[in-house]
Scaffold this motif. Structure first.
Motif, PDB file in Angstrom:
ATOM      1  N   ARG A   5       1.243  -1.064   0.147  1.00 19.10           N
ATOM      2  CA  ARG A   5       0.120  -0.002  -0.133  1.00 19.10           C
ATOM      3  C   ARG A   5       1.035   1.139  -0.055  1.00 19.10           C
ATOM      4  O   ARG A   5       1.682   1.394   0.963  1.00 19.10           O
ATOM      5  N   SER A  20      -2.764   0.432  -3.965  1.00 17.95           N
ATOM      6  CA  SER A  20      -2.803  -0.898  -3.149  1.00 17.95           C
ATOM      7  C   SER A  20      -2.942  -1.920  -4.139  1.00 17.95           C
ATOM      8  O   SER A  20      -3.614  -2.067  -5.099  1.00 17.95           O
ATOM      9  N   ALA A  58      -4.604  -8.102   0.506  1.00 14.46           N
ATOM     10  CA  ALA A  58      -3.614  -7.951   1.725  1.00 14.46           C
ATOM     11  C   ALA A  58      -3.589  -9.246   2.544  1.00 14.46           C
ATOM     12  O   ALA A  58      -3.747  -9.270   3.846  1.00 14.46           O
TER      13      ALA A  58
END
Length: 314
Positions: free
Chosen positions: A149, A156, A180
């Motif tokens: 990020r 991102s 993520a």
């Protein structure tokens, strides 16, 4: 609705003064091998708290696991975080492209300290920020790429789950896209892969058809989510215990969130550290949980309510 039990375990500090510890591995001799992400290095912590450096690691070492050859395999995020010190605590700070060396999977010889880059890309796409790793006992391992990020650029990454062979011969993307992804682990029988997404606070699961192959999920199959944490709680690395509970290091609400295999029972083992980042199991009866408290730089231990799980090659 899942039943939540809040617990306040008795923690014993093994050592402190660590620079954002992560990736603990409980060794047979009673020591714990772990990384210091902001060291950056791979170290061994002896039962008396003494620290020995195994290897200096350029970049940002994260997850670690012992392979079938006795080597230690590392996820290296490339230094995608900068250290941020706040009121005496350490947190992962913003991405700095000038210090980022690129994500990679590395092999470390624990005897000599030699470090070898095993994988830096998959199908021509560079690895961005490998984070956590689990050996499958079939000559390979699954790992997460947390992605980057970049707040300055307001970007991102969409990232992935990968499977790779320890001999460097094969790497493949097995789940995409994920948001993520951080912790990763296998069920006791090895047929289910679990991973945690940091920012969504969710733990996902998928079936493994054969070594390194994830079974397709049907569209809108809600069973792929084992559990989602309420409120503002973020997820880090994880381990699975001997009864199949998925034990996820929890950020902000610092502690270990343990989720039963069917998602119906939830335990939160509070640690008091906002950056509780990882857990592994060891000790003579596999009832000791070793936990990294990263903002305060501590490795602690506690008695786990269930027996741990023998991970592959250990």
């Amino acid at each position: 609705m899942s039943e939540l039990v809040e617990l306040q375990p008795e923690l014993t500090v093994i050592t402190d003064g660590l620079r954002f510890p992560e990736g603990p591995i409980a060794m047979h001799d009673g020591s714990v091998v772990l990384v210091e992400m902001f060291g950056p290095r791979l170290i061994r912590v002896l039962p008396d708290g003494t620290k020995e450096t195994i290897a200096e690691i350029e970049g940002g070492p994260n997850g670690a696991a012992v392979g079938p050859d006795g080597m230690i395999y590392l996820c290296n995020n490339g230094g995608c975080f900068t250290p941020a010190d706040v009121m005496g605590m350490t947190f992962p700070g913003p991405f700095d492209p000038s210090t980022y060396i690129g994500g990679r999977i590395q092999r470390v010889d624990p005897a000599s300290g030699d470090v070898v880059d095993l994988y830096t890309e998959c199908d021509g796409r560079p690895l961005r920020a490998p984070n956590d790793i689990v050996m499958d006992g079939h000559g390979g391992f699954f790992f997460t790429d947390h992605g980057i990020r970049d707040l300055a650029q307001r970007t991102s990454d969409l990232s992935a789950i990968y499977y790779a062979k320890v001999d460097g011969s094969h790497i493949a993307e097995v789940v995409f896209p994920v948001e993520a992804p951080n912790g990763i682990g296998l069920s006791p029988e090895g047929g289910t892969l679990y991973w945690a997404e940091t920012h969504t606070g969710r733990v996902f699961r998928r079936s493994i058809g054969e070594p390194g192959v994830i079974e397709p999920a049907a569209p809108l199959d809600t069973s792929i989510v084992l559990y989602g944490l309420p409120g503002y709680q973020l997820l880090d690395s994880l381990a699975v215990d001997g009864e199949g509970w998925v034990c996820v290091a929890t950020l902000v609400n610092g502690g270990i969130t343990a989720i039963s295999p069917d998602g119906s029972q939830i335990e939160h083992h509070s640690t008091g550290d906002l950056m509780t980042t990882n857990i592994c199991f060891g000790g003579p009866d596999l009832r000791t949980a070793y936990i990294t408290l990263s903002s305060t730089g501590q490795l602690v231990e506690m008695e786990w309510p269930r027996i741990g799980l023998h991970v592959a090659h250990m």
